[in-house]
Design a protein around this motif. Structure first.
Motif, short mmCIF file in Angstrom:
data_model
loop_
_atom_site.label_atom_id
_atom_site.label_comp_id
_atom_site.label_asym_id
_atom_site.label_seq_id
_atom_site.Cartn_x
_atom_site.Cartn_y
_atom_site.Cartn_z
N ARG A 262 0.83 -1.22 0.00
CA ARG A 262 0.00 0.00 0.00
C ARG A 262 0.86 1.26 0.00
O ARG A 262 0.44 2.31 -0.48
N GLN A 263 2.09 1.15 0.51
CA GLN A 263 3.01 2.28 0.53
C GLN A 263 3.73 2.46 -0.81
O GLN A 263 4.52 3.39 -0.97
N GLY A 264 3.46 1.58 -1.75
CA GLY A 264 4.10 1.68 -3.07
C GLY A 264 5.39 0.92 -3.19
O GLY A 264 6.12 1.09 -4.18
N VAL B 38 -4.49 -6.34 1.14
CA VAL B 38 -4.25 -5.11 0.39
C VAL B 38 -5.56 -4.41 0.07
O VAL B 38 -5.65 -3.18 0.04
N GLY B 39 -6.60 -5.21 -0.19
CA GLY B 39 -7.91 -4.64 -0.45
C GLY B 39 -8.21 -4.36 -1.90
O GLY B 39 -9.23 -3.74 -2.22
N GLU B 40 -7.36 -4.80 -2.80
CA GLU B 40 -7.59 -4.65 -4.24
C GLU B 40 -6.74 -5.67 -4.97
O GLU B 40 -5.82 -6.26 -4.38
N PRO B 41 -7.03 -5.94 -6.25
CA PRO B 41 -6.21 -6.89 -6.99
C PRO B 41 -4.74 -6.47 -7.02
O PRO B 41 -4.41 -5.28 -6.93
N ILE B 42 -3.88 -7.45 -7.13
CA ILE B 42 -2.44 -7.22 -7.23
C ILE B 42 -1.99 -7.62 -8.63
O ILE B 42 -2.25 -8.75 -9.07
N VAL B 43 -1.35 -6.71 -9.35
CA VAL B 43 -0.74 -7.09 -10.63
C VAL B 43 0.67 -7.62 -10.34
O VAL B 43 1.40 -7.06 -9.53
#
Length: 314
Positions: free
Chosen positions: A17-19, A128-133
């Motif tokens: 989430r922090q990039g 993470v709460g969203e898809p991960i590429v």
């Protein structure tokens, strides 16, 4: 690079989430991940891997709700295939929603999506709460990582963390099925989910593509290549003659009968050859090896210009 245990998924999710980039295990190979809507982090993936910008990424989801967040006009066949094969090593190429970053899909209108069959990967996506590429966690062109030590070798100082989930059970990347371009379903990259298996579910033909345009990972560039040269043989006698008439070299012979050539072990064998500073890898492609389309596809891509086709020996 931090090596995280499977109990430290929350820490890995926080870094994502922090990039920051985090490598994580799946059933196929280790992936190098970023949240799908974090464009700056996605750019880091391409930089860290030295990956061409026209090579799209696969989105990893943990639920069908996430699928409907990033893809639209989803055909009914996707839900049939999801029931049969998800979680599992099947990626499906679909029409992307407009807000899916272009960098993740290499400027294409499509996005490949899969739900990995690995509890660590699924838990990480949920956290993470969203898809991960995530592409495979290796330097572009080199053998994919199927163990944490492979990730460390390639990215020791280039990424924030990697989760140690042990060896990958499948060992080869997912099947990629195109349900967006064209009227007929096509396999763009072979994997353990075969055309026949898919046909049984969707009750319609499935083609195998010879497309050169990189609609999905693994279609355009040479992949999986070790430093050692690779020689392919389709006849054991021809292979033995080659070995006896060539100068002694530091080499390894991979063949199914010796149980050192399989989908699960192939990438690790290529990496071990480089680790041992071998000059040559000889692979015996017997009929059963050639019949394993996923493994044989990776063998051919690893060999590159050294491919020797069966017709040469008939």
């Amino acid at each position: 690079m931090q090596i995280l245990s499977i109990q430290q998924i929350d820490r890995a999710a926080e870094l994502l989430r922090q990039g920051e980039l985090v490598a994580f295990p799946t059933e196929t190979v280790y992936g190098l991940g970023s949240p799908i809507f974090h464009e700056t982090a996605i750019q880091k993936i391409f930089s860290a891997k030295r990956r061409p910008a026209d090579n799209p990424l696969i989105a990893h989801i943990s639920s069908l709700d996430q699928l409907e967040r990033i893809a639209r006009n989803i055909p009914k066949e996707v839900y049939q295939l999801a029931e049969a094969f998800w979680p599992g090593p099947l990626s499906i190429l679909l029409e992307a929603c407009d807000d899916v970053p272009l960098i993740a899909r290499a400027g294409l209108p499509s996005i490949a999506v899969r739900m990995p069959a690995h509890e660590v990967a699924l838990a990480l996506i949920e956290a993470v709460g969203e898809p991960i590429v995530a592409p495979s966690a290796n330097l572009s062109g080199k053998p994919s990582s199927t163990r944490i030590e492979h990730v460390c070798h390639d990215f020791e100082k280039a990424i924030a963390a990697a989760i140690d989930g042990g060896p990958c059970s499948e060992g080869l990347e997912s099947t990629v099925l195109d349900l967006y371009f064209g009227k007929t379903a096509r396999i763009l990259r072979p994997g353990s989910i075969t055309a026949k298996m898919i046909e049984l579910i969707i009750q319609s033909p499935v083609l195998c593509s010879d497309e050169d345009q990189p609609l999905c990972p693994g279609m355009k560039y040479r992949h999986y290549a070790p430093r050692a040269s690779i020689q392919l043989f389709y006849d054991a006698n021809e292979m033995q003659s080659y070995i006896e008439t060539r100068p002694i070299r530091k080499r390894v012979i991979l063949k199914r009968e010796q149980k050192n050539l399989s989908a699960e072990s192939f990438y690790a064998a290529l990496r071990k050859a480089d680790e041992d500073h071998l000059e040559e890898i000889i692979i015996l492609c017997d009929t059963l090896t050639v019949a394993n389309h996923a493994l044989y596809n990776r063998i051919l891509k690893a060999a590159g210009s050294n491919v020797r086709h069966p017709s040469e020996f008939t």
